[in-house]
Design a protein around this motif. Structure first.
Motif, PDB file in Angstrom:
ATOM      1  N   SER A   1      -5.361   9.822  16.501  1.00 23.51           N
ATOM      2  CA  SER A   1      -4.794   9.898  15.155  1.00 23.51           C
ATOM      3  C   SER A   1      -5.214   8.618  14.452  1.00 23.51           C
ATOM      4  O   SER A   1      -5.016   7.525  14.994  1.00 23.51           O
ATOM      5  CB  SER A   1      -3.274  10.016  15.185  1.00 23.51           C
ATOM      6  OG  SER A   1      -2.770  10.111  13.864  1.00 23.51           O
ATOM      7  N   ALA A   2      -5.795   8.752  13.272  1.00 25.73           N
ATOM      8  CA  ALA A   2      -6.358   7.589  12.593  1.00 25.73           C
ATOM      9  C   ALA A   2      -5.628   7.304  11.294  1.00 25.73           C
ATOM     10  O   ALA A   2      -5.470   8.184  10.453  1.00 25.73           O
ATOM     11  CB  ALA A   2      -7.847   7.798  12.331  1.00 25.73           C
ATOM     12  N   LEU A   3      -5.185   6.049  11.156  1.00 25.99           N
ATOM     13  CA  LEU A   3      -4.610   5.588   9.897  1.00 25.99           C
ATOM     14  C   LEU A   3      -5.683   4.745   9.211  1.00 25.99           C
ATOM     15  O   LEU A   3      -5.637   3.530   9.214  1.00 25.99           O
ATOM     16  CB  LEU A   3      -3.352   4.763  10.158  1.00 25.99           C
ATOM     17  CG  LEU A   3      -2.248   5.451  10.962  1.00 25.99           C
ATOM     18  CD1 LEU A   3      -1.100   4.493  11.209  1.00 25.99           C
ATOM     19  CD2 LEU A   3      -1.751   6.681  10.259  1.00 25.99           C
ATOM     20  N   LEU A   4      -6.665   5.438   8.645  1.00 28.59           N
ATOM     21  CA  LEU A   4      -7.772   4.747   7.983  1.00 28.59           C
ATOM     22  C   LEU A   4      -7.566   4.812   6.478  1.00 28.59           C
ATOM     23  O   LEU A   4      -6.836   4.040   5.902  1.00 28.59           O
ATOM     24  CB  LEU A   4      -9.113   5.352   8.404  1.00 28.59           C
ATOM     25  CG  LEU A   4      -9.422   5.300   9.918  1.00 28.59           C
ATOM     26  CD1 LEU A   4     -10.729   5.991  10.225  1.00 28.59           C
ATOM     27  CD2 LEU A   4      -9.446   3.871  10.398  1.00 28.59           C
ATOM     28  N   GLU A   5      -8.204   5.772   5.849  1.00 21.85           N
ATOM     29  CA  GLU A   5      -8.024   5.971   4.413  1.00 21.85           C
ATOM     30  C   GLU A   5      -6.923   7.007   4.252  1.00 21.85           C
ATOM     31  O   GLU A   5      -7.182   8.209   4.248  1.00 21.85           O
ATOM     32  CB  GLU A   5      -9.336   6.409   3.777  1.00 21.85           C
ATOM     33  CG  GLU A   5     -10.416   5.331   3.881  1.00 21.85           C
ATOM     34  CD  GLU A   5     -11.779   5.832   3.453  1.00 21.85           C
ATOM     35  OE1 GLU A   5     -11.866   6.986   2.996  1.00 21.85           O
ATOM     36  OE2 GLU A   5     -12.745   5.065   3.567  1.00 21.85           O
ATOM     37  N   LEU A   6      -5.695   6.528   4.146  1.00 23.27           N
ATOM     38  CA  LEU A   6      -4.544   7.413   4.166  1.00 23.27           C
ATOM     39  C   LEU A   6      -4.614   8.468   3.070  1.00 23.27           C
ATOM     40  O   LEU A   6      -4.844   8.172   1.913  1.00 23.27           O
ATOM     41  CB  LEU A   6      -3.262   6.589   4.001  1.00 23.27           C
ATOM     42  CG  LEU A   6      -2.845   5.764   5.212  1.00 23.27           C
ATOM     43  CD1 LEU A   6      -1.678   4.876   4.870  1.00 23.27           C
ATOM     44  CD2 LEU A   6      -2.523   6.657   6.385  1.00 23.27           C
ATOM     45  N   GLY A   7      -4.412   9.715   3.490  1.00 21.86           N
ATOM     46  CA  GLY A   7      -4.391  10.810   2.524  1.00 21.86           C
ATOM     47  C   GLY A   7      -5.761  11.299   2.105  1.00 21.86           C
ATOM     48  O   GLY A   7      -5.881  12.092   1.167  1.00 21.86           O
TER      49      GLY A   7
ATOM     50  N   VAL B   1       1.004  16.976  -4.814  1.00 19.92           N
ATOM     51  CA  VAL B   1       0.872  15.544  -4.523  1.00 19.92           C
ATOM     52  C   VAL B   1       0.215  14.789  -5.675  1.00 19.92           C
ATOM     53  O   VAL B   1       0.323  13.555  -5.752  1.00 19.92           O
ATOM     54  CB  VAL B   1       0.088  15.294  -3.208  1.00 19.92           C
ATOM     55  CG1 VAL B   1       0.832  15.862  -2.021  1.00 19.92           C
ATOM     56  CG2 VAL B   1      -1.307  15.854  -3.279  1.00 19.92           C
ATOM     57  N   LYS B   2      -0.446  15.502  -6.594  1.00 19.93           N
ATOM     58  CA  LYS B   2      -1.042  14.826  -7.744  1.00 19.93           C
ATOM     59  C   LYS B   2       0.031  14.214  -8.653  1.00 19.93           C
ATOM     60  O   LYS B   2      -0.267  13.350  -9.486  1.00 19.93           O
ATOM     61  CB  LYS B   2      -1.937  15.776  -8.545  1.00 19.93           C
ATOM     62  CG  LYS B   2      -1.207  16.908  -9.230  1.00 19.93           C
ATOM     63  CD  LYS B   2      -2.183  17.816  -9.968  1.00 19.93           C
ATOM     64  CE  LYS B   2      -1.446  18.973 -10.685  1.00 19.93           C
ATOM     65  NZ  LYS B   2      -2.409  19.882 -11.347  1.00 19.93           N
ATOM     66  N   THR B   3       1.289  14.654  -8.474  1.00 18.13           N
ATOM     67  CA  THR B   3       2.391  14.106  -9.274  1.00 18.13           C
ATOM     68  C   THR B   3       3.057  12.924  -8.576  1.00 18.13           C
ATOM     69  O   THR B   3       3.955  12.311  -9.143  1.00 18.13           O
ATOM     70  CB  THR B   3       3.452  15.192  -9.550  1.00 18.13           C
ATOM     71  OG1 THR B   3       4.061  15.586  -8.307  1.00 18.13           O
ATOM     72  CG2 THR B   3       2.835  16.409 -10.217  1.00 18.13           C
ATOM     73  N   TYR B   4       2.632  12.591  -7.357  1.00 22.74           N
ATOM     74  CA  TYR B   4       3.271  11.527  -6.588  1.00 22.74           C
ATOM     75  C   TYR B   4       2.875  10.146  -7.110  1.00 22.74           C
ATOM     76  O   TYR B   4       1.760   9.950  -7.620  1.00 22.74           O
ATOM     77  CB  TYR B   4       2.866  11.585  -5.109  1.00 22.74           C
ATOM     78  CG  TYR B   4       3.437  12.739  -4.322  1.00 22.74           C
ATOM     79  CD1 TYR B   4       4.141  13.767  -4.927  1.00 22.74           C
ATOM     80  CD2 TYR B   4       3.253  12.806  -2.944  1.00 22.74           C
ATOM     81  CE1 TYR B   4       4.651  14.826  -4.195  1.00 22.74           C
ATOM     82  CE2 TYR B   4       3.756  13.851  -2.195  1.00 22.74           C
ATOM     83  CZ  TYR B   4       4.458  14.869  -2.844  1.00 22.74           C
ATOM     84  OH  TYR B   4       4.954  15.919  -2.116  1.00 22.74           O
TER      85      TYR B   4
ATOM     86  N   PHE C   1       2.716   8.851  -2.005  1.00 20.55           N
ATOM     87  CA  PHE C   1       1.507   9.439  -1.431  1.00 20.55           C
ATOM     88  C   PHE C   1       1.224   8.842  -0.047  1.00 20.55           C
ATOM     89  O   PHE C   1       1.039   9.562   0.937  1.00 20.55           O
ATOM     90  CB  PHE C   1       0.328   9.202  -2.375  1.00 20.55           C
ATOM     91  CG  PHE C   1      -0.949   9.873  -1.942  1.00 20.55           C
ATOM     92  CD1 PHE C   1      -1.200  11.199  -2.244  1.00 20.55           C
ATOM     93  CD2 PHE C   1      -1.911   9.164  -1.237  1.00 20.55           C
ATOM     94  CE1 PHE C   1      -2.386  11.815  -1.850  1.00 20.55           C
ATOM     95  CE2 PHE C   1      -3.088   9.759  -0.830  1.00 20.55           C
ATOM     96  CZ  PHE C   1      -3.327  11.096  -1.144  1.00 20.55           C
ATOM     97  N   VAL C   2       1.210   7.505   0.037  1.00 18.35           N
ATOM     98  CA  VAL C   2       0.876   6.874   1.321  1.00 18.35           C
ATOM     99  C   VAL C   2       1.998   7.053   2.338  1.00 18.35           C
ATOM    100  O   VAL C   2       1.751   7.108   3.539  1.00 18.35           O
ATOM    101  CB  VAL C   2       0.524   5.371   1.148  1.00 18.35           C
ATOM    102  CG1 VAL C   2      -0.714   5.211   0.306  1.00 18.35           C
ATOM    103  CG2 VAL C   2       1.678   4.586   0.568  1.00 18.35           C
ATOM    104  N   ARG C   3       3.238   7.146   1.867  1.00 17.08           N
ATOM    105  CA  ARG C   3       4.346   7.373   2.798  1.00 17.08           C
ATOM    106  C   ARG C   3       4.191   8.709   3.511  1.00 17.08           C
ATOM    107  O   ARG C   3       4.366   8.809   4.730  1.00 17.08           O
ATOM    108  CB  ARG C   3       5.684   7.333   2.049  1.00 17.08           C
ATOM    109  CG  ARG C   3       6.119   5.948   1.645  1.00 17.08           C
ATOM    110  CD  ARG C   3       7.327   6.005   0.716  1.00 17.08           C
ATOM    111  NE  ARG C   3       8.540   6.289   1.443  1.00 17.08           N
ATOM    112  CZ  ARG C   3       9.496   5.409   1.686  1.00 17.08           C
ATOM    113  NH1 ARG C   3       9.378   4.170   1.246  1.00 17.08           N
ATOM    114  NH2 ARG C   3      10.586   5.742   2.348  1.00 17.08           N
TER     115      ARG C   3
END
Length: 450
Positions: free
Chosen positions: A93-99, A147-150, A155-157
């Protein structure tokens, strides 16, 4: 004894990019019309070897452009290497470029399913984890909105919650633990500790050296795509600080020629001479009968335009020592000889714990205590006096003389971990230092009369 199983094996890894002077050169190359090579090769990674065993937490540090993110992207399959091999044993599981895999038109729930499916989970497996993911993200009814409204924080959360709750065998983290507000960051670090305690493999890239020191079993130092060394967090963090100022003589390794930097080569060449001078200073102090413990293997570097010739600690009674009572005052002293004229030198000291985490420290520029220029040949005695409220334990003292020349930061002389400082305490509270709280307990049935 059972051998450690390898989680990630990287051999002779290289990643090169073609740099063109103008777009037309790229087009001619693509169409096969170029009669000669019209590009320059830039190596983001060059000849990197790395072995990470299962259950290890390994940190990767280095300046911007050193290849840290590139190697993580190759390990996770986002990028293909130009040369070399990568073997991964376990689900990542990678936390790189989140989302990065989110669809902006989908709502939060739909994106959880989308990301989970991309990682390889069935709908049933995602259903089992959904409540945990949403509780971790804690963005309320926004999970039902596109998610475009976040906000960027929401978004990152959500992206972090998806990645961290997929139950990987290998967790890849790239500067992702600094997302969201302070409360969410605390939750992220708690989860990170949980993973570490469960014996999962973690590869961790961060500029937060305190986190690197706290969580990592081993650290790899990269610079300009080359692995400069690997070792304990403390050793590599000290080496990284040398890289930041253009001087990185690493014990036992010859890096001459890796960088086109005269200061680095000079520092490496002068290392033996510097150690000899340090040893002589230590002998002189010993002859004076000091109780101060000096480190014979201290790490030092600098241009030597100014040299720290002597250093010691005095307790509240004025005695030279290396043990201080918690809550008492002490003074840190250093004697500096100036070989050249220096405009407004900065004198500094730092106290670190034995893991290499910087606990506290200050310098004359921050304190606005000394802003004068000094002529070559001068000798200055510098004294820092303070109350010690650190918790009882062993600490290490570092000293430095630095400054700015035409807006360029210069290190004239730095001594890392020059001596041991023991804080003696009969009361240790939580954390690194004591808040010295005054506590009152009153009868809750009493009321204030106005």
């Amino acid at each position: 004894m059972e051998e450690n199983r390898v989680a990630i094996q990287v051999k002779e890894l290289e990643k090169a990019y073609k740099l063109y002077d103008k777009p037309s050169d790229r087009l001619k190359e693509a169409l096969g019309l170029a009669r000669k090579r019209r590009y320059k090769e830039h190596y983001a990674l060059k000849g990197v070897d790395l072995t990470i065993n299962q259950g290890e937490t390994v940190g990767i540090i280095g300046t911007n452009g050193s290849g840290k993110s590139t190697i993580l992207k190759i390990i996770t399959g986002v990028l293909n290497p130009t040369k070399g091999s990568v073997e991964v044993n376990g689900r990542i599981s990678a936390l790189l470029e989140l989302g990065a895999g989110f669809n902006m038109e989908y709502n939060g729930i739909e994106n959880v399913y989308l990301n989970g499916t991309m990682i390889g989970f069935s709908k049933k497996e995602i259903d089992q984890r959904m409540e945990e993911i949403l509780n971790f993200a804690d963005i309320g009814d926004y999970v039902y909105q596109p998610v475009k409204t976040y906000s960027s924080g929401m978004f990152v959360r959500l992206a972090f919650a998806v990645a961290i709750n997929i139950d990987p065998e290998i967790l890849i983290v790239d500067e992702a633990l600094s997302v969201g507000d302070v409360f969410f960051q605390a939750k992220c670090y708690h989860k990170f500790e949980e993973f570490k305690n469960m014996g999962k493999t973690i590869v961790f890239v961060s500029h937060d050296l305190s986190s690197i020191s706290k969580y990592c079993d081993r650290v790899v130092l990269l610079n300009q795509g080359v692995k400069l060394g690997e070792g304990s967090p403390k050793e590599m963090i000290d080496a990284y600080k040398q890289v930041l100022v253009g001087q990185y003589p690493i014990p036992g390794e010859d890096h001459e020629g890796l960088l086109e930097d005269k200061d680095i080569k000079a520092a490496a060449a002068n290392k033996g001479e510097a150690r000899e001078q340090g040893a002589q200073a230590g002998e002189t102090e010993s002859a004076e009968g000091s109780d101060t413990m000096k480190n014979p293997e201290l790490l030092e570097y600098g241009t030597k335009a100014a040299v720290i010739e002597d250093y010691f600690i005095r307790d509240e009674a004025g005695r030279k020592c290396s043990a201080i009572l918690k809550g008492s005052r002490c003074s840190v002293h250093m004697k500096v000889r100036f070989v050249e004229d220096i405009s407004e030198p900065i004198f500094a000291f730092t106290i670190k714990n034995i893991k290499g985490v910087e606990i506290t420290g200050t310098n004359t520029m921050v304190e606005k205590a000394f802003l004068e220029s000094i002529k070559g040949g001068s000798v200055k005695q510098i004294t820092f006096t303070q109350k010690i409220d650190l918790q009882g334990g062993e600490y290490l003292l570092s000293l430095g003389v630095t400054g700015y020349e035409n807006e360029d930061f210069k290190v004239y002389h730095r001594l890392y971990d020059v001596m041991d400082l023991t804080v003696i305490s009969d009361k240790d509270t939580v954390g690194y230092y004591d808040t010295n709280s005054e506590i009152t307990v009153t009868d809750g049935r009493q009321t204030d009369k106005g």
